[in-house]
Design a protein around this motif. Structure first.
Motif, PDB file in Angstrom:
ATOM      1  N   ASP A 126       0.813  -1.216   0.000  1.00  0.00           N
ATOM      2  CA  ASP A 126       0.000   0.000   0.000  1.00  0.00           C
ATOM      3  C   ASP A 126       0.847   1.267   0.000  1.00  0.00           C
ATOM      4  N   SER A 127       2.102   1.159   0.430  1.00  0.00           N
ATOM      5  CA  SER A 127       2.981   2.339   0.478  1.00  0.00           C
ATOM      6  C   SER A 127       3.690   2.613  -0.845  1.00  0.00           C
ATOM      7  N   TRP A 128       3.676   1.641  -1.771  1.00  0.00           N
ATOM      8  CA  TRP A 128       4.415   1.819  -3.022  1.00  0.00           C
ATOM      9  C   TRP A 128       3.720   2.838  -3.931  1.00  0.00           C
ATOM     10  N   PRO A 129       4.464   3.746  -4.539  1.00  0.00           N
ATOM     11  CA  PRO A 129       3.853   4.726  -5.449  1.00  0.00           C
ATOM     12  C   PRO A 129       3.449   4.067  -6.765  1.00  0.00           C
ATOM     13  N   LEU A 130       2.352   4.517  -7.318  1.00  0.00           N
ATOM     14  CA  LEU A 130       1.862   3.969  -8.580  1.00  0.00           C
ATOM     15  C   LEU A 130       2.545   4.683  -9.744  1.00  0.00           C
ATOM     16  N   ASP A 131       3.031   3.888 -10.719  1.00  0.00           N
ATOM     17  CA  ASP A 131       3.643   4.403 -11.948  1.00  0.00           C
ATOM     18  C   ASP A 131       4.871   5.280 -11.687  1.00  0.00           C
ATOM     19  N   SER A 132       5.548   5.046 -10.568  1.00  0.00           N
ATOM     20  CA  SER A 132       6.781   5.767 -10.256  1.00  0.00           C
ATOM     21  C   SER A 132       7.849   4.774  -9.805  1.00  0.00           C
ATOM     22  N   GLU A 133       9.078   5.070 -10.151  1.00  0.00           N
ATOM     23  CA  GLU A 133      10.180   4.187  -9.796  1.00  0.00           C
ATOM     24  C   GLU A 133      10.449   4.232  -8.287  1.00  0.00           C
ATOM     25  N   PHE A 134      10.685   3.083  -7.685  1.00  0.00           N
ATOM     26  CA  PHE A 134      11.028   3.022  -6.261  1.00  0.00           C
ATOM     27  C   PHE A 134      11.921   1.806  -6.024  1.00  0.00           C
ATOM     28  N   ALA A 135      12.568   1.776  -4.863  1.00  0.00           N
ATOM     29  CA  ALA A 135      13.453   0.673  -4.491  1.00  0.00           C
ATOM     30  C   ALA A 135      12.712  -0.289  -3.564  1.00  0.00           C
ATOM     31  N   ILE A 136      12.763  -1.573  -3.877  1.00  0.00           N
ATOM     32  CA  ILE A 136      12.057  -2.576  -3.084  1.00  0.00           C
ATOM     33  C   ILE A 136      12.776  -2.866  -1.766  1.00  0.00           C
ATOM     34  N   LEU A 137      14.108  -2.832  -1.750  1.00  0.00           N
ATOM     35  CA  LEU A 137      14.856  -3.221  -0.553  1.00  0.00           C
ATOM     36  C   LEU A 137      14.471  -2.429   0.697  1.00  0.00           C
ATOM     37  N   PRO A 138      14.436  -1.096   0.668  1.00  0.00           N
ATOM     38  CA  PRO A 138      14.036  -0.373   1.885  1.00  0.00           C
ATOM     39  C   PRO A 138      12.646  -0.760   2.368  1.00  0.00           C
ATOM     40  N   SER A 139      11.743  -1.019   1.426  1.00  0.00           N
ATOM     41  CA  SER A 139      10.404  -1.455   1.783  1.00  0.00           C
ATOM     42  C   SER A 139      10.439  -2.802   2.495  1.00  0.00           C
ATOM     43  N   MET A 140      11.274  -3.724   1.999  1.00  0.00           N
ATOM     44  CA  MET A 140      11.398  -5.037   2.633  1.00  0.00           C
ATOM     45  C   MET A 140      12.080  -4.937   4.004  1.00  0.00           C
ATOM     46  N   GLN A 141      13.004  -3.988   4.151  1.00  0.00           N
ATOM     47  CA  GLN A 141      13.633  -3.785   5.464  1.00  0.00           C
ATOM     48  C   GLN A 141      12.609  -3.325   6.490  1.00  0.00           C
ATOM     49  N   GLN A 142      11.743  -2.416   6.077  1.00  0.00           N
ATOM     50  CA  GLN A 142      10.676  -1.967   6.970  1.00  0.00           C
ATOM     51  C   GLN A 142       9.731  -3.119   7.296  1.00  0.00           C
ATOM     52  N   LEU A 143       9.385  -3.894   6.283  1.00  0.00           N
ATOM     53  CA  LEU A 143       8.469  -5.029   6.450  1.00  0.00           C
ATOM     54  C   LEU A 143       9.033  -6.051   7.438  1.00  0.00           C
ATOM     55  N   THR A 144      10.280  -6.468   7.222  1.00  0.00           N
ATOM     56  CA  THR A 144      10.841  -7.519   8.085  1.00  0.00           C
ATOM     57  C   THR A 144      11.081  -7.007   9.503  1.00  0.00           C
ATOM     58  N   LEU A 145      11.384  -5.722   9.650  1.00  0.00           N
ATOM     59  CA  LEU A 145      11.519  -5.167  11.000  1.00  0.00           C
ATOM     60  C   LEU A 145      10.168  -5.168  11.708  1.00  0.00           C
ATOM     61  N   ASP A 146       9.102  -4.819  10.998  1.00  0.00           N
ATOM     62  CA  ASP A 146       7.753  -4.887  11.575  1.00  0.00           C
ATOM     63  C   ASP A 146       7.431  -6.312  12.036  1.00  0.00           C
ATOM     64  N   VAL A 147       7.785  -7.293  11.214  1.00  0.00           N
ATOM     65  CA  VAL A 147       7.507  -8.692  11.562  1.00  0.00           C
ATOM     66  C   VAL A 147       8.303  -9.102  12.794  1.00  0.00           C
ATOM     67  N   ILE A 148       9.588  -8.737  12.848  1.00  0.00           N
ATOM     68  CA  ILE A 148      10.412  -9.078  14.003  1.00  0.00           C
ATOM     69  C   ILE A 148       9.832  -8.476  15.284  1.00  0.00           C
ATOM     70  N   LEU A 149       9.440  -7.211  15.214  1.00  0.00           N
ATOM     71  CA  LEU A 149       8.938  -6.546  16.413  1.00  0.00           C
ATOM     72  C   LEU A 149       7.622  -7.137  16.894  1.00  0.00           C
ATOM     73  N   ARG A 150       6.791  -7.606  15.965  1.00  0.00           N
ATOM     74  CA  ARG A 150       5.511  -8.206  16.359  1.00  0.00           C
ATOM     75  C   ARG A 150       5.652  -9.687  16.702  1.00  0.00           C
ATOM     76  N   ALA A 151       6.260 -10.470  15.809  1.00  0.00           N
ATOM     77  CA  ALA A 151       6.302 -11.914  15.992  1.00  0.00           C
ATOM     78  C   ALA A 151       7.369 -12.351  16.991  1.00  0.00           C
ATOM     79  N   VAL A 152       8.499 -11.664  17.008  1.00  0.00           N
ATOM     80  CA  VAL A 152       9.595 -12.055  17.907  1.00  0.00           C
ATOM     81  C   VAL A 152       9.537 -11.265  19.214  1.00  0.00           C
ATOM     82  N   PHE A 153       9.535  -9.925  19.119  1.00  0.00           N
ATOM     83  CA  PHE A 153       9.512  -9.111  20.334  1.00  0.00           C
ATOM     84  C   PHE A 153       8.120  -9.043  20.959  1.00  0.00           C
ATOM     85  N   GLY A 154       7.069  -9.195  20.154  1.00  0.00           N
ATOM     86  CA  GLY A 154       5.717  -9.139  20.700  1.00  0.00           C
ATOM     87  C   GLY A 154       5.296  -7.759  21.132  1.00  0.00           C
ATOM     88  N   VAL A 155       5.862  -6.726  20.503  1.00  0.00           N
ATOM     89  CA  VAL A 155       5.530  -5.340  20.851  1.00  0.00           C
ATOM     90  C   VAL A 155       4.506  -4.828  19.849  1.00  0.00           C
TER      91      VAL A 155
END
Length: 449
Positions: A126-155
Protein backbone atom coordinates in the motif's frame (compact mmCIF):
# COMPACT_ATOMS: atom_id res chain seq x y z
CA UNK A 1 51.32 -33.57 5.07
CA UNK A 2 51.51 -29.90 3.97
CA UNK A 3 50.09 -27.31 6.36
CA UNK A 4 49.26 -24.37 4.12
CA UNK A 5 46.88 -24.63 1.14
CA UNK A 6 47.80 -22.58 -1.94
CA UNK A 7 46.85 -18.92 -2.12
CA UNK A 8 47.88 -15.47 -3.34
CA UNK A 9 50.82 -13.50 -1.99
CA UNK A 10 48.85 -10.25 -2.31
CA UNK A 11 49.13 -7.93 0.76
CA UNK A 12 46.30 -8.23 3.27
CA UNK A 13 45.07 -4.67 2.71
CA UNK A 14 44.61 -5.35 -1.00
CA UNK A 15 42.78 -8.60 -0.27
CA UNK A 16 40.57 -6.67 2.19
CA UNK A 17 39.68 -4.21 -0.56
CA UNK A 18 38.75 -7.10 -2.85
CA UNK A 19 36.43 -8.52 -0.18
CA UNK A 20 34.81 -5.12 0.40
CA UNK A 21 34.36 -3.98 -3.20
CA UNK A 22 34.29 -7.09 -5.41
CA UNK A 23 34.03 -10.20 -3.26
CA UNK A 24 32.22 -12.47 -5.72
CA UNK A 25 34.68 -11.88 -8.55
CA UNK A 26 37.69 -12.15 -6.28
CA UNK A 27 36.58 -15.36 -4.56
CA UNK A 28 35.58 -17.01 -7.83
CA UNK A 29 38.96 -16.09 -9.29
CA UNK A 30 40.73 -17.62 -6.28
CA UNK A 31 38.74 -20.86 -6.62
CA UNK A 32 39.51 -21.17 -10.34
CA UNK A 33 43.19 -20.43 -9.86
CA UNK A 34 44.02 -22.40 -6.70
CA UNK A 35 41.37 -25.14 -6.41
CA UNK A 36 38.92 -26.35 -3.75
CA UNK A 37 40.76 -24.93 -0.71
CA UNK A 38 42.62 -21.60 -0.67
CA UNK A 39 44.59 -19.70 1.97
CA UNK A 40 43.77 -15.97 2.23
CA UNK A 41 44.30 -13.06 4.63
CA UNK A 42 42.60 -9.71 5.32
CA UNK A 43 42.53 -6.96 7.94
CA UNK A 44 39.71 -8.91 9.59
CA UNK A 45 41.71 -12.13 9.77
CA UNK A 46 45.36 -12.53 8.74
CA UNK A 47 45.10 -16.28 8.23
CA UNK A 48 42.04 -18.18 7.01
CA UNK A 49 41.15 -20.69 4.34
CA UNK A 50 38.15 -20.73 2.03
CA UNK A 51 36.51 -23.99 0.99
CA UNK A 52 34.75 -24.47 -2.36
CA UNK A 53 33.96 -28.21 -2.52
CA UNK A 54 30.70 -29.75 -1.13
CA UNK A 55 32.64 -32.82 0.04
CA UNK A 56 34.91 -30.57 2.13
CA UNK A 57 31.89 -28.58 3.34
CA UNK A 58 30.42 -31.86 4.58
CA UNK A 59 33.58 -32.55 6.58
CA UNK A 60 33.46 -29.08 8.10
CA UNK A 61 29.77 -29.24 9.04
CA UNK A 62 30.09 -32.75 10.50
CA UNK A 63 33.27 -32.11 12.49
CA UNK A 64 33.03 -32.23 16.31
CA UNK A 65 32.02 -28.77 17.57
CA UNK A 66 34.94 -28.69 20.00
CA UNK A 67 37.34 -29.02 17.03
CA UNK A 68 35.74 -26.44 14.75
CA UNK A 69 34.19 -23.58 16.70
CA UNK A 70 31.58 -21.45 14.98
CA UNK A 71 31.00 -19.13 17.93
CA UNK A 72 34.59 -18.00 17.95
CA UNK A 73 34.37 -17.27 14.22
CA UNK A 74 31.48 -14.87 14.92
CA UNK A 75 33.26 -12.81 17.60
CA UNK A 76 33.28 -9.81 15.26
CA UNK A 77 29.54 -9.42 15.96
CA UNK A 78 29.98 -9.45 19.74
CA UNK A 79 29.80 -5.67 20.29
CA UNK A 80 26.30 -5.56 18.76
CA UNK A 81 24.85 -8.98 19.63
CA UNK A 82 26.36 -9.47 23.09
CA UNK A 83 28.70 -12.19 24.29
CA UNK A 84 25.83 -14.49 25.39
CA UNK A 85 24.40 -14.61 21.86
CA UNK A 86 23.81 -18.11 20.56
CA UNK A 87 25.91 -17.13 17.53
CA UNK A 88 28.97 -16.43 19.69
CA UNK A 89 28.79 -19.39 22.06
CA UNK A 90 30.46 -22.76 21.65
CA UNK A 91 30.27 -26.11 23.43
CA UNK A 92 27.69 -26.88 26.11
CA UNK A 93 26.62 -23.27 26.52
CA UNK A 94 25.75 -23.07 22.83
CA UNK A 95 23.77 -26.32 23.02
CA UNK A 96 21.88 -25.06 26.09
CA UNK A 97 20.86 -21.81 24.42
CA UNK A 98 19.95 -23.58 21.20
CA UNK A 99 17.72 -26.09 23.02
CA UNK A 100 15.96 -23.26 24.86
CA UNK A 101 15.30 -21.36 21.62
CA UNK A 102 14.48 -24.17 19.20
CA UNK A 103 10.82 -24.81 20.22
CA UNK A 104 9.91 -21.21 19.34
CA UNK A 105 10.94 -21.88 15.74
CA UNK A 106 9.37 -25.29 15.21
CA UNK A 107 7.66 -25.53 11.84
CA UNK A 108 4.21 -25.90 13.38
CA UNK A 109 4.55 -22.52 15.09
CA UNK A 110 4.96 -20.61 11.84
CA UNK A 111 1.21 -20.41 11.25
CA UNK A 112 0.90 -18.25 14.36
CA UNK A 113 2.97 -15.59 12.61
CA UNK A 114 1.35 -15.78 9.17
CA UNK A 115 -1.17 -12.99 9.73
CA UNK A 116 1.57 -10.70 11.07
CA UNK A 117 3.67 -11.33 7.96
CA UNK A 118 0.75 -10.86 5.57
CA UNK A 119 -0.35 -7.62 7.28
CA UNK A 120 3.20 -6.27 7.04
CA UNK A 121 3.27 -7.17 3.34
CA UNK A 122 -0.03 -5.36 2.79
CA UNK A 123 1.33 -2.20 4.44
CA UNK A 124 4.40 -2.36 2.21
CA UNK A 125 2.37 -2.82 -0.97
CA UNK A 126 0.00 0.00 0.00
CA UNK A 127 2.98 2.34 0.48
CA UNK A 128 4.42 1.82 -3.02
CA UNK A 129 3.85 4.73 -5.45
CA UNK A 130 1.86 3.97 -8.58
CA UNK A 131 3.64 4.40 -11.95
CA UNK A 132 6.78 5.77 -10.26
CA UNK A 133 10.18 4.19 -9.80
CA UNK A 134 11.03 3.02 -6.26
CA UNK A 135 13.45 0.67 -4.49
CA UNK A 136 12.06 -2.58 -3.08
CA UNK A 137 14.86 -3.22 -0.55
CA UNK A 138 14.04 -0.37 1.89
CA UNK A 139 10.40 -1.46 1.78
CA UNK A 140 11.40 -5.04 2.63
CA UNK A 141 13.63 -3.79 5.46
CA UNK A 142 10.68 -1.97 6.97
CA UNK A 143 8.47 -5.03 6.45
CA UNK A 144 10.84 -7.52 8.08
CA UNK A 145 11.52 -5.17 11.00
CA UNK A 146 7.75 -4.89 11.57
CA UNK A 147 7.51 -8.69 11.56
CA UNK A 148 10.41 -9.08 14.00
CA UNK A 149 8.94 -6.55 16.41
CA UNK A 150 5.51 -8.21 16.36
CA UNK A 151 6.30 -11.91 15.99
CA UNK A 152 9.59 -12.05 17.91
CA UNK A 153 9.51 -9.11 20.33
CA UNK A 154 5.72 -9.14 20.70
CA UNK A 155 5.53 -5.34 20.85
CA UNK A 156 2.29 -3.94 19.46
CA UNK A 157 2.16 -0.95 17.12
CA UNK A 158 2.39 2.36 18.94
CA UNK A 159 4.89 4.82 20.44
CA UNK A 160 6.82 2.10 22.28
CA UNK A 161 7.30 0.05 19.11
CA UNK A 162 8.28 3.18 17.18
CA UNK A 163 10.94 4.10 19.74
CA UNK A 164 12.31 0.55 19.89
CA UNK A 165 12.42 0.44 16.08
CA UNK A 166 14.32 3.74 15.92
CA UNK A 167 16.91 2.70 18.51
CA UNK A 168 17.42 -0.76 17.00
CA UNK A 169 18.02 0.66 13.53
CA UNK A 170 20.57 3.10 14.97
CA UNK A 171 22.44 0.30 16.73
CA UNK A 172 22.59 -2.17 13.85
CA UNK A 173 23.58 0.47 11.27
CA UNK A 174 27.28 -0.54 11.48
CA UNK A 175 26.39 -4.14 10.63
CA UNK A 176 24.49 -3.05 7.52
CA UNK A 177 27.07 -0.50 6.37
CA UNK A 178 29.83 -1.43 3.93
CA UNK A 179 32.57 -0.06 6.18
CA UNK A 180 30.80 -0.67 9.47
CA UNK A 181 32.35 -4.03 10.27
CA UNK A 182 35.82 -2.76 9.41
CA UNK A 183 35.33 0.12 11.84
CA UNK A 184 34.11 -2.27 14.55
CA UNK A 185 37.33 -4.25 14.10
CA UNK A 186 39.57 -1.18 14.16
CA UNK A 187 37.83 0.83 16.93
CA UNK A 188 39.14 -1.22 19.91
CA UNK A 189 42.71 -0.87 18.64
CA UNK A 190 42.52 2.91 19.02
CA UNK A 191 40.94 2.99 22.47
CA UNK A 192 37.72 4.70 23.52
CA UNK A 193 37.47 7.09 20.57
CA UNK A 194 34.43 9.06 19.47
CA UNK A 195 33.15 6.37 17.07
CA UNK A 196 33.35 3.70 19.76
CA UNK A 197 31.60 5.92 22.32
CA UNK A 198 28.83 6.66 19.80
CA UNK A 199 28.24 2.96 19.15
CA UNK A 200 28.25 2.13 22.88
CA UNK A 201 25.72 4.90 23.52
CA UNK A 202 23.42 3.49 20.82
CA UNK A 203 23.73 0.02 22.30
CA UNK A 204 22.98 1.35 25.79
CA UNK A 205 19.80 3.06 24.53
CA UNK A 206 18.61 -0.21 23.02
CA UNK A 207 19.44 -2.13 26.19
CA UNK A 208 17.43 0.30 28.31
CA UNK A 209 14.27 -0.49 26.36
CA UNK A 210 14.90 -4.24 26.12
CA UNK A 211 15.64 -4.72 29.82
CA UNK A 212 12.58 -2.63 30.69
CA UNK A 213 10.49 -4.81 28.36
CA UNK A 214 11.90 -7.97 29.98
CA UNK A 215 10.76 -6.75 33.40
CA UNK A 216 7.34 -5.72 32.10
CA UNK A 217 6.86 -9.00 30.24
CA UNK A 218 7.83 -11.18 33.23
CA UNK A 219 4.95 -9.59 35.13
CA UNK A 220 2.43 -9.75 32.26
CA UNK A 221 -0.72 -11.62 33.36
CA UNK A 222 -1.13 -13.18 29.90
CA UNK A 223 2.48 -14.32 29.54
CA UNK A 224 1.63 -18.02 29.15
CA UNK A 225 -0.99 -17.29 26.48
CA UNK A 226 1.24 -15.13 24.30
CA UNK A 227 2.65 -16.57 21.06
CA UNK A 228 5.59 -14.25 20.40
CA UNK A 229 9.12 -15.66 20.60
CA UNK A 230 10.13 -13.29 23.42
CA UNK A 231 7.42 -14.62 25.72
CA UNK A 232 8.28 -18.23 24.88
CA UNK A 233 11.93 -17.59 25.71
CA UNK A 234 10.89 -16.12 29.08
CA UNK A 235 9.00 -19.34 29.84
CA UNK A 236 11.69 -21.71 28.53
CA UNK A 237 13.60 -23.88 30.99
CA UNK A 238 16.68 -26.03 30.47
CA UNK A 239 17.12 -29.63 31.68
CA UNK A 240 17.96 -28.37 35.17
CA UNK A 241 14.90 -26.14 35.29
CA UNK A 242 16.90 -22.92 34.83
CA UNK A 243 15.45 -20.03 32.80
CA UNK A 244 17.45 -17.62 30.65
CA UNK A 245 19.02 -14.71 32.50
CA UNK A 246 18.10 -11.16 31.53
CA UNK A 247 21.47 -10.82 29.77
CA UNK A 248 20.89 -14.03 27.78
CA UNK A 249 17.40 -12.89 26.81
CA UNK A 250 18.70 -9.51 25.66
CA UNK A 251 21.46 -11.07 23.57
CA UNK A 252 19.19 -13.66 21.92
CA UNK A 253 16.56 -11.04 21.07
CA UNK A 254 19.14 -8.74 19.45
CA UNK A 255 20.62 -11.75 17.64
CA UNK A 256 17.22 -12.67 16.21
CA UNK A 257 16.77 -9.08 15.08
CA UNK A 258 20.15 -8.78 13.35
CA UNK A 259 20.10 -12.31 11.91
CA UNK A 260 16.47 -12.23 10.81
CA UNK A 261 15.77 -8.66 9.76
CA UNK A 262 18.38 -7.40 7.30
CA UNK A 263 19.05 -10.86 5.87
CA UNK A 264 15.43 -11.75 5.09
CA UNK A 265 14.79 -8.29 3.63
CA UNK A 266 17.79 -8.70 1.34
CA UNK A 267 16.68 -12.20 0.32
CA UNK A 268 13.25 -10.82 -0.65
CA UNK A 269 14.74 -7.94 -2.63
CA UNK A 270 16.90 -10.39 -4.60
CA UNK A 271 13.93 -12.71 -5.13
CA UNK A 272 11.87 -9.92 -6.70
CA UNK A 273 14.77 -8.83 -8.91
CA UNK A 274 15.02 -12.39 -10.25
CA UNK A 275 11.25 -12.92 -10.55
CA UNK A 276 10.65 -9.66 -12.42
CA UNK A 277 13.46 -10.39 -14.89
CA UNK A 278 12.44 -13.99 -15.63
CA UNK A 279 9.03 -13.93 -17.40
CA UNK A 280 8.69 -17.73 -17.45
CA UNK A 281 9.11 -17.96 -13.66
CA UNK A 282 6.87 -14.94 -13.08
CA UNK A 283 4.05 -16.56 -15.09
CA UNK A 284 4.46 -19.91 -13.36
CA UNK A 285 4.59 -18.21 -9.98
CA UNK A 286 1.31 -16.42 -10.64
CA UNK A 287 -0.27 -19.73 -11.63
CA UNK A 288 1.07 -21.38 -8.47
CA UNK A 289 -0.22 -18.60 -6.20
CA UNK A 290 -3.67 -18.73 -7.79
CA UNK A 291 -3.71 -22.52 -7.40
CA UNK A 292 -2.45 -22.43 -3.81
CA UNK A 293 0.74 -24.27 -4.80
CA UNK A 294 3.02 -23.45 -1.87
CA UNK A 295 5.71 -25.84 -3.07
CA UNK A 296 6.53 -23.79 -6.15
CA UNK A 297 6.62 -20.56 -4.14
CA UNK A 298 9.02 -22.23 -1.69
CA UNK A 299 11.15 -23.36 -4.63
CA UNK A 300 11.28 -19.78 -5.95
CA UNK A 301 12.54 -18.54 -2.57
CA UNK A 302 15.13 -21.32 -2.34
CA UNK A 303 16.40 -20.72 -5.85
CA UNK A 304 16.69 -16.98 -5.17
CA UNK A 305 18.79 -17.76 -2.08
CA UNK A 306 20.93 -20.08 -4.19
CA UNK A 307 21.70 -17.60 -6.98
CA UNK A 308 21.93 -14.58 -4.66
CA UNK A 309 23.01 -15.83 -1.21
CA UNK A 310 22.64 -13.05 1.34
CA UNK A 311 25.61 -14.12 3.46
CA UNK A 312 28.75 -14.96 1.43
CA UNK A 313 30.15 -17.58 3.79
CA UNK A 314 30.22 -19.18 7.24
CA UNK A 315 33.16 -19.68 9.59
CA UNK A 316 34.73 -22.25 11.91
CA UNK A 317 37.92 -21.81 13.99
CA UNK A 318 40.25 -24.79 14.48
CA UNK A 319 40.85 -25.69 18.14
CA UNK A 320 42.22 -28.74 19.97
CA UNK A 321 45.23 -29.19 17.70
CA UNK A 322 45.72 -29.18 13.90
CA UNK A 323 42.76 -30.20 11.74
CA UNK A 324 43.09 -32.26 8.57
CA UNK A 325 41.07 -31.02 5.61
CA UNK A 326 41.53 -31.52 1.87
CA UNK A 327 44.98 -33.02 2.22
CA UNK A 328 46.27 -30.20 4.43
CA UNK A 329 46.93 -30.07 8.17
CA UNK A 330 45.51 -26.72 9.24
CA UNK A 331 47.10 -25.33 12.41
CA UNK A 332 45.12 -24.43 15.51
CA UNK A 333 43.57 -20.96 15.24
CA UNK A 334 42.97 -21.19 11.48
CA UNK A 335 39.51 -20.04 10.44
CA UNK A 336 37.79 -22.20 7.82
CA UNK A 337 35.20 -20.44 5.62
CA UNK A 338 33.00 -22.50 3.30
CA UNK A 339 32.08 -20.10 0.49
CA UNK A 340 28.30 -20.10 0.05
CA UNK A 341 28.41 -18.05 -3.15
CA UNK A 342 30.85 -20.38 -4.93
CA UNK A 343 29.30 -23.62 -3.61
CA UNK A 344 25.92 -22.45 -4.97
CA UNK A 345 27.34 -21.90 -8.45
CA UNK A 346 29.33 -25.07 -9.08
CA UNK A 347 28.53 -26.61 -12.49
CA UNK A 348 29.14 -30.06 -11.01
CA UNK A 349 26.27 -29.53 -8.55
CA UNK A 350 23.83 -27.49 -10.65
CA UNK A 351 22.86 -27.76 -14.31
CA UNK A 352 23.01 -24.21 -15.69
CA UNK A 353 24.10 -22.71 -12.32
CA UNK A 354 23.47 -19.13 -13.47
CA UNK A 355 19.90 -19.89 -14.60
CA UNK A 356 17.02 -18.95 -12.29
CA UNK A 357 15.21 -22.28 -12.34
CA UNK A 358 13.09 -23.00 -9.23
CA UNK A 359 12.11 -26.39 -10.65
CA UNK A 360 15.48 -27.82 -9.60
CA UNK A 361 14.14 -27.85 -6.01
CA UNK A 362 11.07 -29.88 -7.07
CA UNK A 363 12.94 -32.65 -8.88
CA UNK A 364 13.62 -36.13 -7.51
CA UNK A 365 17.19 -35.23 -6.57
CA UNK A 366 17.04 -31.62 -5.28
CA UNK A 367 20.10 -29.79 -3.93
CA UNK A 368 21.23 -31.27 -0.62
CA UNK A 369 22.47 -29.80 2.66
CA UNK A 370 26.06 -29.48 1.39
CA UNK A 371 25.35 -27.93 -2.02
CA UNK A 372 22.59 -25.52 -0.83
CA UNK A 373 23.78 -23.80 2.35
CA UNK A 374 22.31 -20.27 2.64
CA UNK A 375 21.68 -20.90 6.36
CA UNK A 376 24.93 -22.69 7.09
CA UNK A 377 24.76 -26.29 8.20
CA UNK A 378 25.35 -28.99 10.77
CA UNK A 379 24.60 -28.27 14.43
CA UNK A 380 25.11 -24.55 13.70
CA UNK A 381 22.46 -24.24 10.99
CA UNK A 382 20.54 -20.99 11.47
CA UNK A 383 17.79 -21.40 14.08
CA UNK A 384 15.53 -19.03 12.17
CA UNK A 385 15.85 -20.75 8.78
CA UNK A 386 12.26 -22.04 8.77
CA UNK A 387 10.99 -18.62 9.95
CA UNK A 388 12.87 -16.81 7.16
CA UNK A 389 11.73 -19.22 4.44
CA UNK A 390 8.14 -19.04 5.63
CA UNK A 391 8.25 -15.24 5.70
CA UNK A 392 9.67 -15.13 2.17
CA UNK A 393 6.89 -17.41 0.95
CA UNK A 394 4.12 -15.35 2.59
CA UNK A 395 5.47 -12.05 1.27
CA UNK A 396 6.10 -13.33 -2.27
CA UNK A 397 2.57 -14.77 -2.39
CA UNK A 398 1.04 -11.51 -1.23
CA UNK A 399 2.96 -9.34 -3.68
CA UNK A 400 2.04 -11.63 -6.59
CA UNK A 401 -1.63 -11.54 -5.48
CA UNK A 402 -1.83 -7.78 -5.16
CA UNK A 403 0.80 -6.07 -7.32
CA UNK A 404 1.89 -5.93 -10.94
CA UNK A 405 5.50 -4.81 -10.91
CA UNK A 406 7.95 -4.10 -13.71
CA UNK A 407 11.74 -3.99 -13.38
CA UNK A 408 13.66 -0.79 -14.06
CA UNK A 409 16.44 -0.97 -16.63
CA UNK A 410 17.56 -3.86 -18.82
CA UNK A 411 20.16 -5.38 -16.51
CA UNK A 412 19.84 -7.36 -13.26
CA UNK A 413 21.02 -5.74 -10.05
CA UNK A 414 24.74 -5.78 -9.29
CA UNK A 415 25.91 -7.30 -6.01
CA UNK A 416 27.32 -4.97 -3.35
CA UNK A 417 28.66 -5.91 0.08
CA UNK A 418 27.18 -4.00 3.02
CA UNK A 419 28.39 -5.22 6.39
CA UNK A 420 27.65 -8.93 6.60
CA UNK A 421 25.18 -9.01 3.70
CA UNK A 422 25.38 -9.00 -0.10
CA UNK A 423 22.69 -6.60 -1.32
CA UNK A 424 21.33 -5.37 -4.69
CA UNK A 425 23.39 -2.24 -5.35
CA UNK A 426 20.45 0.07 -6.14
CA UNK A 427 17.92 -1.73 -3.96
CA UNK A 428 15.98 -3.62 -6.70
CA UNK A 429 14.28 -0.74 -8.46
CA UNK A 430 10.80 -1.37 -9.85
CA UNK A 431 7.62 0.37 -11.02
CA UNK A 432 4.17 -0.55 -9.69
CA UNK A 433 1.73 -0.64 -12.62
CA UNK A 434 -1.30 -2.03 -10.81
CA UNK A 435 -2.31 -2.52 -7.17
CA UNK A 436 -5.22 -4.81 -6.35
CA UNK A 437 -7.26 -4.90 -3.16
CA UNK A 438 -6.16 -7.37 -0.51
CA UNK A 439 -7.98 -10.71 -0.90
CA UNK A 440 -10.37 -11.73 1.83
CA UNK A 441 -8.80 -13.82 4.60
CA UNK A 442 -8.86 -17.55 3.85
CA UNK A 443 -10.14 -20.20 6.23
CA UNK A 444 -7.46 -21.46 8.65
CA UNK A 445 -5.29 -24.22 7.21
CA UNK A 446 -4.08 -27.13 9.29
CA UNK A 447 -0.49 -26.59 10.37
CA UNK A 448 2.19 -28.75 8.84
CA UNK A 449 5.56 -29.63 10.29
Amino acid sequence: MPVAPPGPNTPRLIQTAHFLFGPRRFITRMQRRYGPIVKLGTAFDPNFVMVFDPALVKEVFRAPPDRLRAGEANELLGPALGMRSVLLLDGEEHLRQRRLMLPAFHGQRMRAYEDVMRDAADRAIDSWPLDSEFAILPSMQQLTLDVILRAVFGVEAGPRQDELKLRLRDMIEPVSNRFGLLMMVLMPRFGNNAALRKFEDRRRRVDELIYDEIERRRNAPDLEEREDVFSMLLLARDEDGRPMTDEELRDQLVTLLVAGHETTATGLAWAFDLILRTPRVRAELRRAVEAGDDQYVDAVAKEALRIRPVIPGVGRVVRGGPFELGGYLLPEGTEINPSISVIHALPGSFVGPRDFRPERFLEEDPPDTYTWIPFGGGTRRCLGASFAQFEMRVVIQRVIERARLEPVGPRPERVERRGITMVPKTGTRAVLRERREAPAAAEPVAAQG
